[in-house]
Design a protein around this motif. Structure first.
Motif, PDB file in Angstrom:
ATOM      1  N   SER A  20     -15.669 -36.652  10.579  1.00  0.00           N
ATOM      2  CA  SER A  20     -16.661 -35.731  10.005  1.00  0.00           C
ATOM      3  C   SER A  20     -16.914 -34.623  11.012  1.00  0.00           C
ATOM      4  CB  SER A  20     -17.965 -36.487   9.719  1.00  0.00           C
ATOM      5  OG  SER A  20     -19.043 -35.579   9.620  1.00  0.00           O
ATOM      6  N   THR A  21     -16.793 -33.379  10.578  1.00  0.00           N
ATOM      7  CA  THR A  21     -17.066 -32.270  11.502  1.00  0.00           C
ATOM      8  C   THR A  21     -18.525 -32.297  11.950  1.00  0.00           C
ATOM      9  OG1 THR A  21     -17.475 -30.784   9.632  1.00  0.00           O
ATOM     10  CG2 THR A  21     -15.255 -30.748  10.608  1.00  0.00           C
ATOM     11  N   ASN A  22     -19.413 -32.836  11.098  1.00  0.00           N
ATOM     12  CA  ASN A  22     -20.812 -32.924  11.535  1.00  0.00           C
ATOM     13  C   ASN A  22     -20.954 -33.857  12.733  1.00  0.00           C
ATOM     14  OD1 ASN A  22     -21.812 -31.210   9.512  1.00  0.00           O
ATOM     15  ND2 ASN A  22     -23.667 -32.444   9.316  1.00  0.00           N
ATOM     16  N   GLN A  44     -11.174 -34.422   6.386  1.00  0.00           N
ATOM     17  CA  GLN A  44     -12.134 -35.386   6.949  1.00  0.00           C
ATOM     18  C   GLN A  44     -11.880 -36.757   6.311  1.00  0.00           C
ATOM     19  OE1 GLN A  44     -16.231 -33.146   7.884  1.00  0.00           O
ATOM     20  NE2 GLN A  44     -15.841 -33.263   5.703  1.00  0.00           N
ATOM     21  N   GLY A  47     -16.067 -37.832   5.433  1.00  0.00           N
ATOM     22  CA  GLY A  47     -16.980 -36.716   5.177  1.00  0.00           C
ATOM     23  C   GLY A  47     -18.286 -37.241   4.596  1.00  0.00           C
ATOM     24  N   ARG A  48     -19.379 -36.674   5.049  1.00  0.00           N
ATOM     25  CA  ARG A  48     -20.699 -37.150   4.616  1.00  0.00           C
ATOM     26  C   ARG A  48     -21.419 -36.088   3.800  1.00  0.00           C
ATOM     27  NH1 ARG A  48     -24.007 -37.518   8.549  1.00  0.00           N
ATOM     28  NH2 ARG A  48     -22.803 -36.890  10.374  1.00  0.00           N
ATOM     29  N   GLY A  49     -22.043 -36.535   2.708  1.00  0.00           N
ATOM     30  CA  GLY A  49     -22.885 -35.652   1.923  1.00  0.00           C
ATOM     31  C   GLY A  49     -24.347 -35.998   2.165  1.00  0.00           C
ATOM     32  N   ARG A  50     -25.236 -35.331   1.446  1.00  0.00           N
ATOM     33  CA  ARG A  50     -26.657 -35.627   1.584  1.00  0.00           C
ATOM     34  C   ARG A  50     -26.959 -36.997   1.010  1.00  0.00           C
ATOM     35  NH1 ARG A  50     -27.239 -30.367  -0.316  1.00  0.00           N
ATOM     36  NH2 ARG A  50     -27.895 -31.241  -2.295  1.00  0.00           N
ATOM     37  N   TRP A  55     -18.499 -37.558   1.059  1.00  0.00           N
ATOM     38  CA  TRP A  55     -18.074 -36.217   0.623  1.00  0.00           C
ATOM     39  C   TRP A  55     -16.551 -36.173   0.687  1.00  0.00           C
ATOM     40  CZ3 TRP A  55     -20.239 -32.050  -1.575  1.00  0.00           C
ATOM     41  CH2 TRP A  55     -19.539 -30.839  -1.534  1.00  0.00           C
ATOM     42  N   CYS A  64     -16.565 -27.551   7.552  1.00  0.00           N
ATOM     43  CA  CYS A  64     -16.954 -27.033   8.862  1.00  0.00           C
ATOM     44  C   CYS A  64     -18.422 -27.319   9.176  1.00  0.00           C
ATOM     45  CB  CYS A  64     -16.687 -25.532   8.944  1.00  0.00           C
ATOM     46  SG  CYS A  64     -17.697 -24.537   7.847  1.00  0.00           S
ATOM     47  N   ASP A 106     -27.035 -26.616  -3.123  1.00  0.00           N
ATOM     48  CA  ASP A 106     -25.721 -26.796  -3.746  1.00  0.00           C
ATOM     49  C   ASP A 106     -25.278 -25.462  -4.313  1.00  0.00           C
ATOM     50  OD1 ASP A 106     -25.779 -29.475  -3.251  1.00  0.00           O
ATOM     51  OD2 ASP A 106     -26.063 -30.095  -5.333  1.00  0.00           O
ATOM     52  N   LYS A 113     -20.040 -28.324  -9.103  1.00  0.00           N
ATOM     53  CA  LYS A 113     -20.361 -28.034  -7.705  1.00  0.00           C
ATOM     54  C   LYS A 113     -19.136 -27.492  -6.973  1.00  0.00           C
ATOM     55  CE  LYS A 113     -22.505 -30.412  -3.801  1.00  0.00           C
ATOM     56  NZ  LYS A 113     -23.578 -31.367  -3.500  1.00  0.00           N
ATOM     57  N   GLY A 116     -21.268 -27.709  -0.814  1.00  0.00           N
ATOM     58  CA  GLY A 116     -22.486 -28.431  -0.446  1.00  0.00           C
ATOM     59  C   GLY A 116     -22.817 -28.218   1.021  1.00  0.00           C
ATOM     60  N   VAL A 117     -24.079 -28.438   1.351  1.00  0.00           N
ATOM     61  CA  VAL A 117     -24.582 -28.204   2.711  1.00  0.00           C
ATOM     62  C   VAL A 117     -25.351 -29.433   3.172  1.00  0.00           C
ATOM     63  CG1 VAL A 117     -26.151 -26.781   4.102  1.00  0.00           C
ATOM     64  CG2 VAL A 117     -24.820 -25.716   2.266  1.00  0.00           C
ATOM     65  N   ILE A 130     -21.003 -27.645   6.238  1.00  0.00           N
ATOM     66  CA  ILE A 130     -20.735 -26.923   4.978  1.00  0.00           C
ATOM     67  C   ILE A 130     -19.368 -27.344   4.458  1.00  0.00           C
ATOM     68  CG2 ILE A 130     -20.365 -24.630   3.954  1.00  0.00           C
ATOM     69  CD1 ILE A 130     -22.197 -23.712   6.476  1.00  0.00           C
ATOM     70  N   GLY A 131     -19.340 -27.741   3.204  1.00  0.00           N
ATOM     71  CA  GLY A 131     -18.067 -28.078   2.575  1.00  0.00           C
ATOM     72  C   GLY A 131     -17.850 -27.178   1.371  1.00  0.00           C
TER      73      GLY A 131
HETATM   74  C1  BTN Z   1     -23.809 -32.405  -0.058  1.00  0.00           C
HETATM   75  O1  BTN Z   1     -23.818 -31.551  -0.942  1.00  0.00           O
HETATM   76  O2  BTN Z   1     -24.053 -33.590  -0.303  1.00  0.00           O
HETATM   77  C2  BTN Z   1     -23.495 -31.973   1.334  1.00  0.00           C
HETATM   78  C3  BTN Z   1     -22.008 -31.945   1.614  1.00  0.00           C
HETATM   79  C4  BTN Z   1     -21.674 -31.486   3.010  1.00  0.00           C
HETATM   80  C5  BTN Z   1     -20.210 -31.647   3.333  1.00  0.00           C
HETATM   81  C6  BTN Z   1     -19.847 -31.010   4.639  1.00  0.00           C
HETATM   82  S1  BTN Z   1     -18.105 -30.925   4.878  1.00  0.00           S
HETATM   83  C7  BTN Z   1     -18.345 -30.481   6.543  1.00  0.00           C
HETATM   84  C8  BTN Z   1     -19.494 -31.309   7.070  1.00  0.00           C
HETATM   85  N1  BTN Z   1     -19.016 -32.593   7.545  1.00  0.00           N
HETATM   86  C9  BTN Z   1     -19.474 -33.598   6.810  1.00  0.00           C
HETATM   87  O3  BTN Z   1     -19.222 -34.801   7.001  1.00  0.00           O
HETATM   88  N2  BTN Z   1     -20.270 -33.138   5.840  1.00  0.00           N
HETATM   89  C10 BTN Z   1     -20.388 -31.692   5.882  1.00  0.00           C
END
Ligand code: BTN
Length: 249
Positions: A20-22, A44, A47-50, A55, A64, A106, A113, A116-117, A130-131
């Motif tokens: 995950s870039t985060n 990723q 990848g993680r979302g909210r 994600w 990123c 969103d 969609k 996402g942020v 940000i994805g």
């Molecule tokens: C959402 O709408 O749930 C948020 C999604 C965010 C995804 C981005 S992709 C880059 C960064 N790294 C992650 O793991 N998540 C965010």
């Protein structure tokens, strides 16, 4: 760049595959990286979302994370809205595609969609993840009807680099606005609001609230009319590490 605008995109750390870039950006923030550092990955694996969601982050998307170091740790709800505005504008600049916003940030086209942020705090720093589905060839499962990729909407070819360039420029602009004149964020966000007047389910702090969305307050909180007629405010600014209020429809 004007004097109020910070620099976003120095350095840019480009990775092939990462979880995950985060997570990478969080580590860098802890290690003291300068404000404006950006981590970008091709793909990723986690990848993680909210709200603890995963994600999907295949090759073709722009995944990123940006490290910010706001002097003022309040009003992060408005910062979250500002990032959504920046992403929508970047998509418009790079691909000529009009988007809307679904609270808090969103980026959507119709009911699908596009981006996402995920804002996370790391001490006093903020990581804005940000994805953007730039050229995602296939969405699996439920995403097939809920997500959309920019390359299917744009009139011509769109590259991840073009979207990234536009994104960094717009992020600098809107982060600068957030630092200097926050009412402009509301002025930009409200006309793009796709949720006002619609029935929504908001997940916040582990519970679901259902009601009719009635726009946002000046602090970025979502106004919700509950089924019993009471008004409720859901504060986008109540960020905890890794979690923010997240809408669902
Ligand atoms: C959402 O709408 O749930 C948020 C999604 C965010 C995804 C981005 S992709 C880059 C960064 N790294 C992650 O793991 N998540 C965010």
């Amino acid at each position: 760049m004007n004097a109020a605008e910070p620099t976003i995109g120095q350095p840019i750390i480009r990775l092939g595959q990462t979880e995950s870039t985060n997570d990478v950006a969080r580590e860098l923030a802890r290690a003291g990286v300068t404000e404006g550092a950006v981590v970008v990955a091709e793909h990723q694996t986690r990848g993680r979302g909210r709200d603890g969601r995963t994600w999907a982050s295949p090759v073709g998307g722009l995944w990123c994370s940006v490290v910010l170091r706001p002097e003022d740790g309040t009003a992060l709800g408005l910062l979250s809205l500002a990032v959504g505005v920046a992403v929508g504008e970047a998509v418009q600049v790079a691909a000529g595609v009009e988007t809307g916003l679904k609270w808090p940030n969103d980026v959507v086209v119709g009911d699908r969609k596009l981006a996402g942020v995920l804002l996370e705090t790391v001490g006093r720093a903020v990581v804005a993840g940000i994805g953007i589905n730039v050229a995602v060839e296939r969405f699996d499962g439920d995403l097939a009807r809920r997500a959309v990729s920019l390359h299917t909407l744009a009139a011509g070819p769109v590259t991840r680099d073009a979207v990234l360039d536009a994104l960094l420029e717009r992020l600098a602009r809107w982060y600068g606005v957030w630092r200097t004149d926050r009412s402009r964020i509301l002025d930009a966000w409200r006309p793009r609001d796709t949720t006002a007047g619609r029935r929504v389910v908001v997940r916040v702090a582990g519970r679901s609230l259902e009601g009719i969305a009635e726009g946002i307050d000046d602090d970025g909180a979502l106004r919700l009319r509950l089924p019993d007629g009471r008004a409720e405010r859901v504060l986008a600014g109540s960020l905890e590490s890794g979690v923010s209020a997240a809408p669902g429809v």
